[in-house]
Structures are given as structure tokens and as C-alpha cells.
Design a protein around this motif. Structure first.
Motif, PDB file in Angstrom:
ATOM      1  N   ASP A  33       3.985  -0.293  -5.644  1.00  0.00           N
ATOM      2  CA  ASP A  33       2.699   0.175  -5.124  1.00  0.00           C
ATOM      3  C   ASP A  33       1.557  -0.460  -5.921  1.00  0.00           C
ATOM      4  O   ASP A  33       1.768  -1.087  -6.946  1.00  0.00           O
ATOM      5  N   ARG A  34       0.378  -0.280  -5.384  1.00  0.00           N
ATOM      6  CA  ARG A  34      -0.820  -0.782  -6.067  1.00  0.00           C
ATOM      7  C   ARG A  34      -1.206   0.196  -7.174  1.00  0.00           C
ATOM      8  O   ARG A  34      -0.980   1.380  -7.069  1.00  0.00           O
ATOM      9  N   LEU A  65      13.341  -0.512   4.661  1.00  0.00           N
ATOM     10  CA  LEU A  65      14.525  -1.208   4.163  1.00  0.00           C
ATOM     11  C   LEU A  65      15.796  -0.436   4.495  1.00  0.00           C
ATOM     12  O   LEU A  65      16.759  -0.999   5.009  1.00  0.00           O
ATOM     13  N   VAL A  66      15.786   0.863   4.212  1.00  0.00           N
ATOM     14  CA  VAL A  66      16.962   1.695   4.460  1.00  0.00           C
ATOM     15  C   VAL A  66      17.275   1.739   5.952  1.00  0.00           C
ATOM     16  O   VAL A  66      18.426   1.597   6.366  1.00  0.00           O
ATOM     17  N   ALA A  67      16.238   1.891   6.788  1.00  0.00           N
ATOM     18  CA  ALA A  67      16.442   1.933   8.246  1.00  0.00           C
ATOM     19  C   ALA A  67      17.015   0.625   8.766  1.00  0.00           C
ATOM     20  O   ALA A  67      17.764   0.625   9.743  1.00  0.00           O
ATOM     21  N   ASP A 103       0.812  -1.215   0.000  1.00  0.00           N
ATOM     22  CA  ASP A 103       0.000   0.000   0.000  1.00  0.00           C
ATOM     23  C   ASP A 103       0.847   1.267   0.000  1.00  0.00           C
ATOM     24  O   ASP A 103       0.479   2.255  -0.615  1.00  0.00           O
ATOM     25  N   GLU A 104       1.966   1.250   0.701  1.00  0.00           N
ATOM     26  CA  GLU A 104       2.809   2.438   0.868  1.00  0.00           C
ATOM     27  C   GLU A 104       4.252   2.110   0.492  1.00  0.00           C
ATOM     28  O   GLU A 104       5.063   1.761   1.347  1.00  0.00           O
ATOM     29  N   VAL A 105       4.599   2.228  -0.782  1.00  0.00           N
ATOM     30  CA  VAL A 105       5.933   1.846  -1.240  1.00  0.00           C
ATOM     31  C   VAL A 105       7.010   2.737  -0.617  1.00  0.00           C
ATOM     32  O   VAL A 105       8.096   2.260  -0.306  1.00  0.00           O
ATOM     33  N   GLN A 106       6.723   4.014  -0.399  1.00  0.00           N
ATOM     34  CA  GLN A 106       7.704   4.900   0.251  1.00  0.00           C
ATOM     35  C   GLN A 106       8.015   4.413   1.659  1.00  0.00           C
ATOM     36  O   GLN A 106       9.169   4.364   2.075  1.00  0.00           O
ATOM     37  N   ALA A 107       6.985   4.006   2.409  1.00  0.00           N
ATOM     38  CA  ALA A 107       7.186   3.507   3.771  1.00  0.00           C
ATOM     39  C   ALA A 107       8.012   2.221   3.765  1.00  0.00           C
ATOM     40  O   ALA A 107       8.876   2.025   4.632  1.00  0.00           O
ATOM     41  N   ASP A 147      16.681   2.625  -6.201  1.00  0.00           N
ATOM     42  CA  ASP A 147      15.804   3.402  -5.321  1.00  0.00           C
ATOM     43  C   ASP A 147      14.441   3.605  -5.981  1.00  0.00           C
ATOM     44  O   ASP A 147      14.221   3.197  -7.123  1.00  0.00           O
ATOM     45  N   LEU A 148      13.539   4.259  -5.271  1.00  0.00           N
ATOM     46  CA  LEU A 148      12.192   4.519  -5.787  1.00  0.00           C
ATOM     47  C   LEU A 148      12.253   5.105  -7.191  1.00  0.00           C
ATOM     48  O   LEU A 148      12.978   6.073  -7.442  1.00  0.00           O
ATOM     49  N   THR A 149      11.486   4.486  -8.081  1.00  0.00           N
ATOM     50  CA  THR A 149      11.447   4.928  -9.472  1.00  0.00           C
ATOM     51  C   THR A 149      10.015   4.851  -9.979  1.00  0.00           C
ATOM     52  O   THR A 149       9.332   3.851  -9.767  1.00  0.00           O
ATOM     53  N   ASP A 150       9.570   5.914 -10.645  1.00  0.00           N
ATOM     54  CA  ASP A 150       8.273   5.902 -11.321  1.00  0.00           C
ATOM     55  C   ASP A 150       8.461   5.199 -12.655  1.00  0.00           C
ATOM     56  O   ASP A 150       9.284   5.612 -13.477  1.00  0.00           O
ATOM     57  N   ARG A 151       7.716   4.134 -12.867  1.00  0.00           N
ATOM     58  CA  ARG A 151       7.875   3.310 -14.064  1.00  0.00           C
ATOM     59  C   ARG A 151       6.942   3.776 -15.185  1.00  0.00           C
ATOM     60  O   ARG A 151       5.862   4.309 -14.918  1.00  0.00           O
ATOM     61  N   PRO A 152       7.324   3.527 -16.440  1.00  0.00           N
ATOM     62  CA  PRO A 152       6.482   3.934 -17.570  1.00  0.00           C
ATOM     63  C   PRO A 152       5.103   3.278 -17.552  1.00  0.00           C
ATOM     64  O   PRO A 152       4.166   3.789 -18.145  1.00  0.00           O
ATOM     65  N   TRP A 153       4.966   2.145 -16.869  1.00  0.00           N
ATOM     66  CA  TRP A 153       3.676   1.445 -16.829  1.00  0.00           C
ATOM     67  C   TRP A 153       2.772   1.962 -15.712  1.00  0.00           C
ATOM     68  O   TRP A 153       1.732   1.381 -15.437  1.00  0.00           O
ATOM     69  N   GLY A 154       3.181   3.047 -15.032  1.00  0.00           N
ATOM     70  CA  GLY A 154       2.299   3.718 -14.083  1.00  0.00           C
ATOM     71  C   GLY A 154       2.476   3.344 -12.626  1.00  0.00           C
ATOM     72  O   GLY A 154       1.699   3.793 -11.788  1.00  0.00           O
ATOM     73  N   LEU A 155       3.459   2.531 -12.290  1.00  0.00           N
ATOM     74  CA  LEU A 155       3.689   2.147 -10.906  1.00  0.00           C
ATOM     75  C   LEU A 155       5.014   2.729 -10.424  1.00  0.00           C
ATOM     76  O   LEU A 155       5.875   3.094 -11.219  1.00  0.00           O
ATOM     77  N   THR A 156       5.170   2.802  -9.118  1.00  0.00           N
ATOM     78  CA  THR A 156       6.423   3.206  -8.495  1.00  0.00           C
ATOM     79  C   THR A 156       6.959   2.011  -7.740  1.00  0.00           C
ATOM     80  O   THR A 156       6.199   1.312  -7.065  1.00  0.00           O
ATOM     81  N   ASP A 157       8.266   1.749  -7.860  1.00  0.00           N
ATOM     82  CA  ASP A 157       8.829   0.617  -7.131  1.00  0.00           C
ATOM     83  C   ASP A 157      10.233   0.915  -6.640  1.00  0.00           C
ATOM     84  O   ASP A 157      10.860   1.893  -7.034  1.00  0.00           O
ATOM     85  N   VAL A 158      10.690   0.051  -5.738  1.00  0.00           N
ATOM     86  CA  VAL A 158      12.053   0.035  -5.226  1.00  0.00           C
ATOM     87  C   VAL A 158      12.524  -1.408  -5.371  1.00  0.00           C
ATOM     88  O   VAL A 158      11.723  -2.341  -5.265  1.00  0.00           O
TER      89      VAL A 158
END
Length: 96
Positions: A94-95, A59-61, A50-54, A69-80
Motif C-alpha cells: 500500500d501507499r 490474486l486469490v480469486a 491504493d488498495e492492497v486488500q483488493a 499473505d497480507l502482513t503489516d510491516r515494521p516500516w509502516g506498510l502492509t503488503d502481500v
């Protein structure tokens, strides 16, 4: 990543882990060299959250190095993206 072991058995070698509503089952397979455990020749495990940033911050902590690192993908999702201690590739996204 905050998962806890839910069960193990020896024959066949199997373990399951979970966190919140997520359950992952794993079976032992023959060893492969680390360079063959992740994409493009190996496995990509995708965890939808639900919260990819969290999750990234968790992970970093925890001292887990990021493969990407977090990247906005061309297919509309953000991932790490990370590699687990055995070299397997995890994409946390993210969803839609």
C-alpha cells in the motif's frame, strides 16, 4: 494480475505491460535457475497500489498462490507477496 501486453519487439527482446496508470517494461536476460530469480539473490519487484486488500483478493480469486499473505510491516506498510510463473518475487504494497 490484470495486466495487458502493450507492446513487444524482438531486437532487443522487449515487452511492456500495463494496467490502469501502471506500465512495466521488461527485457529478456540470460536464463537463471528458478531459485536465483527471487530475493535474496535475485529480483524483487515492488508494486505500490491504493488498495492492497483488493489486490490480494484479486490474486486469490485468480488462483494465484501467495508466498506471504497480507502482513503489516515494521516500516509502516502492509503488503502481500507472490512469485510470478517464472519464479520472480513480487511485493504488492500500500501507499504510505
Amino acid at each position: 494480475m490484470g495486466f495487458e501486453v502493450l507492446g513487444r519487439k524482438d531486437d532487443p527482446p522487449y515487452a511492456s505491460v500495463g494496467r490502469d496508470e501502471v506500465r512495466i517494461g521488461m527485457v529478456e536476460s540470460p536464463a537463471r535457475p528458478a531459485e536465483h530469480r527471487h530475493v535474496p539473490s535475485g529480483t524483487e519487484i515492488v508494486l505500490v497500489v491504493d488498495e492492497v486488500q483488493a489486490e490480494r483478493d484479486r490474486l486469490v480469486a485468480a488462483g494465484i498462490g501467495l508466498a506471504e499473505d497480507l502482513t503489516d510491516r515494521p516500516w509502516g506498510l502492509t503488503d502481500v507477496r507472490v512469485h510470478d510463473p517464472d519464479g520472480y518475487y513480487l511485493r504488492i504494497t500500500d501507499r504510505r
